[in-house]
Design a protein around this motif. Sequence first.
Motif, PDB file in Angstrom:
ATOM      1  N   ALA A 220      17.251   0.220  -1.708  1.00  0.00           N
ATOM      2  CA  ALA A 220      15.964   0.890  -1.959  1.00  0.00           C
ATOM      3  C   ALA A 220      14.836  -0.134  -1.992  1.00  0.00           C
ATOM      4  O   ALA A 220      13.748   0.105  -1.463  1.00  0.00           O
ATOM      5  N   LYS A 221      15.094  -1.288  -2.583  1.00  0.00           N
ATOM      6  CA  LYS A 221      14.071  -2.334  -2.661  1.00  0.00           C
ATOM      7  C   LYS A 221      13.726  -2.849  -1.262  1.00  0.00           C
ATOM      8  O   LYS A 221      12.561  -3.059  -0.933  1.00  0.00           O
ATOM      9  N   GLU A 222      14.722  -3.033  -0.417  1.00  0.00           N
ATOM     10  CA  GLU A 222      14.459  -3.467   0.957  1.00  0.00           C
ATOM     11  C   GLU A 222      13.636  -2.427   1.701  1.00  0.00           C
ATOM     12  O   GLU A 222      12.730  -2.778   2.466  1.00  0.00           O
ATOM     13  N   GLU A 223      13.939  -1.158   1.482  1.00  0.00           N
ATOM     14  CA  GLU A 223      13.170  -0.084   2.118  1.00  0.00           C
ATOM     15  C   GLU A 223      11.715  -0.107   1.651  1.00  0.00           C
ATOM     16  O   GLU A 223      10.796   0.111   2.433  1.00  0.00           O
ATOM     17  N   GLN A 224      11.495  -0.377   0.364  1.00  0.00           N
ATOM     18  CA  GLN A 224      10.125  -0.454  -0.153  1.00  0.00           C
ATOM     19  C   GLN A 224       9.382  -1.626   0.465  1.00  0.00           C
ATOM     20  O   GLN A 224       8.216  -1.494   0.845  1.00  0.00           O
ATOM     21  N   TRP A 225      10.029  -2.791   0.560  1.00  0.00           N
ATOM     22  CA  TRP A 225       9.366  -3.948   1.180  1.00  0.00           C
ATOM     23  C   TRP A 225       9.074  -3.671   2.648  1.00  0.00           C
ATOM     24  O   TRP A 225       8.027  -4.022   3.167  1.00  0.00           O
ATOM     25  N   ARG A 226       9.999  -3.012   3.324  1.00  0.00           N
ATOM     26  CA  ARG A 226       9.784  -2.664   4.730  1.00  0.00           C
ATOM     27  C   ARG A 226       8.557  -1.759   4.853  1.00  0.00           C
ATOM     28  O   ARG A 226       7.701  -1.964   5.711  1.00  0.00           O
ATOM     29  N   ALA A 227       8.463  -0.771   3.965  1.00  0.00           N
ATOM     30  CA  ALA A 227       7.313   0.146   3.976  1.00  0.00           C
ATOM     31  C   ALA A 227       6.017  -0.620   3.716  1.00  0.00           C
ATOM     32  O   ALA A 227       4.989  -0.364   4.352  1.00  0.00           O
ATOM     33  N   TYR A 228       6.062  -1.579   2.798  1.00  0.00           N
ATOM     34  CA  TYR A 228       4.865  -2.382   2.517  1.00  0.00           C
ATOM     35  C   TYR A 228       4.425  -3.153   3.764  1.00  0.00           C
ATOM     36  O   TYR A 228       3.260  -3.115   4.152  1.00  0.00           O
ATOM     37  N   PHE A 229       5.359  -3.864   4.398  1.00  0.00           N
ATOM     38  CA  PHE A 229       4.993  -4.690   5.549  1.00  0.00           C
ATOM     39  C   PHE A 229       4.618  -3.855   6.769  1.00  0.00           C
ATOM     40  O   PHE A 229       3.837  -4.309   7.604  1.00  0.00           O
ATOM     41  N   GLU A 230       5.149  -2.636   6.876  1.00  0.00           N
ATOM     42  CA  GLU A 230       4.782  -1.770   8.001  1.00  0.00           C
ATOM     43  C   GLU A 230       3.368  -1.216   7.855  1.00  0.00           C
ATOM     44  O   GLU A 230       2.688  -1.008   8.849  1.00  0.00           O
ATOM     45  N   ASP A 231       2.920  -0.973   6.615  1.00  0.00           N
ATOM     46  CA  ASP A 231       1.579  -0.418   6.411  1.00  0.00           C
ATOM     47  C   ASP A 231       1.037  -0.827   5.034  1.00  0.00           C
ATOM     48  O   ASP A 231       1.030  -0.035   4.103  1.00  0.00           O
ATOM     49  N   PRO A 232       0.593  -2.079   4.901  1.00  0.00           N
ATOM     50  CA  PRO A 232       0.120  -2.558   3.595  1.00  0.00           C
ATOM     51  C   PRO A 232      -1.095  -1.801   3.065  1.00  0.00           C
ATOM     52  O   PRO A 232      -1.360  -1.831   1.867  1.00  0.00           O
ATOM     53  N   ALA A 233      -1.831  -1.095   3.925  1.00  0.00           N
ATOM     54  CA  ALA A 233      -3.006  -0.345   3.466  1.00  0.00           C
ATOM     55  C   ALA A 233      -2.624   0.807   2.542  1.00  0.00           C
ATOM     56  O   ALA A 233      -3.467   1.310   1.799  1.00  0.00           O
ATOM     57  N   LYS A 234      -1.361   1.208   2.551  1.00  0.00           N
ATOM     58  CA  LYS A 234      -0.902   2.298   1.684  1.00  0.00           C
ATOM     59  C   LYS A 234      -0.517   1.812   0.291  1.00  0.00           C
ATOM     60  O   LYS A 234      -0.069   2.589  -0.533  1.00  0.00           O
ATOM     61  N   TRP A 235      -0.699   0.521   0.047  1.00  0.00           N
ATOM     62  CA  TRP A 235      -0.298  -0.074  -1.230  1.00  0.00           C
ATOM     63  C   TRP A 235      -1.499  -0.726  -1.906  1.00  0.00           C
ATOM     64  O   TRP A 235      -2.325  -1.340  -1.255  1.00  0.00           O
ATOM     65  N   TRP A 236      -1.572  -0.592  -3.220  1.00  0.00           N
ATOM     66  CA  TRP A 236      -2.556  -1.340  -3.992  1.00  0.00           C
ATOM     67  C   TRP A 236      -2.026  -2.755  -4.169  1.00  0.00           C
ATOM     68  O   TRP A 236      -0.870  -2.954  -4.499  1.00  0.00           O
ATOM     69  N   ASP A 237      -2.871  -3.751  -3.958  1.00  0.00           N
ATOM     70  CA  ASP A 237      -2.509  -5.151  -4.188  1.00  0.00           C
ATOM     71  C   ASP A 237      -3.126  -5.552  -5.517  1.00  0.00           C
ATOM     72  O   ASP A 237      -4.334  -5.756  -5.628  1.00  0.00           O
ATOM     73  N   ASN A 238      -2.312  -5.660  -6.542  1.00  0.00           N
ATOM     74  CA  ASN A 238      -2.778  -5.926  -7.897  1.00  0.00           C
ATOM     75  C   ASN A 238      -2.665  -7.388  -8.305  1.00  0.00           C
ATOM     76  O   ASN A 238      -2.924  -7.724  -9.465  1.00  0.00           O
ATOM     77  N   ARG A 239      -2.298  -8.266  -7.378  1.00  0.00           N
ATOM     78  CA  ARG A 239      -2.030  -9.654  -7.762  1.00  0.00           C
ATOM     79  C   ARG A 239      -3.222 -10.354  -8.382  1.00  0.00           C
ATOM     80  O   ARG A 239      -3.060 -11.130  -9.321  1.00  0.00           O
ATOM     81  N   GLU A 240      -4.407 -10.114  -7.893  1.00  0.00           N
ATOM     82  CA  GLU A 240      -5.596 -10.817  -8.393  1.00  0.00           C
ATOM     83  C   GLU A 240      -6.144 -10.220  -9.693  1.00  0.00           C
ATOM     84  O   GLU A 240      -6.838 -10.899 -10.430  1.00  0.00           O
ATOM     85  N   THR A 241      -5.851  -8.945  -9.948  1.00  0.00           N
ATOM     86  CA  THR A 241      -6.508  -8.265 -11.067  1.00  0.00           C
ATOM     87  C   THR A 241      -5.584  -7.884 -12.214  1.00  0.00           C
ATOM     88  O   THR A 241      -6.069  -7.409 -13.235  1.00  0.00           O
ATOM     89  N   LYS A 242      -4.291  -8.095 -12.075  1.00  0.00           N
ATOM     90  CA  LYS A 242      -3.405  -7.627 -13.140  1.00  0.00           C
ATOM     91  C   LYS A 242      -3.570  -8.471 -14.397  1.00  0.00           C
ATOM     92  O   LYS A 242      -3.705  -9.686 -14.332  1.00  0.00           O
TER      93      LYS A 242
END
Length: 64
Positions: A15-37
């Motif tokens: 499941a984790k690999e599938e999530q990473w695959r989904a992220y790399f296929e379309d990163p615009a569908k994910w919030w990137d919280n690294r700078e603001t968390k």
Amino acid sequence: QQYGGRAPAGGRPSAKEEQWRAYFEDPAKWWDNRETKKNSRAPDFKHKDSGDALWWVHEDVGNT
């Protein structure tokens, strides 16, 4: 296990690999919280629709 497009011995990606695959296929569908968390235990990426969470750690994405 790490993201790399390879299925584990059982033949299906985790499941984790599938999530990473989904992220790399379309990163615009994910919030990137690294700078603001504010909490280090909060996810680095969160899917805008499903709420799936990912953390950027070397065990998940390989040695970078």
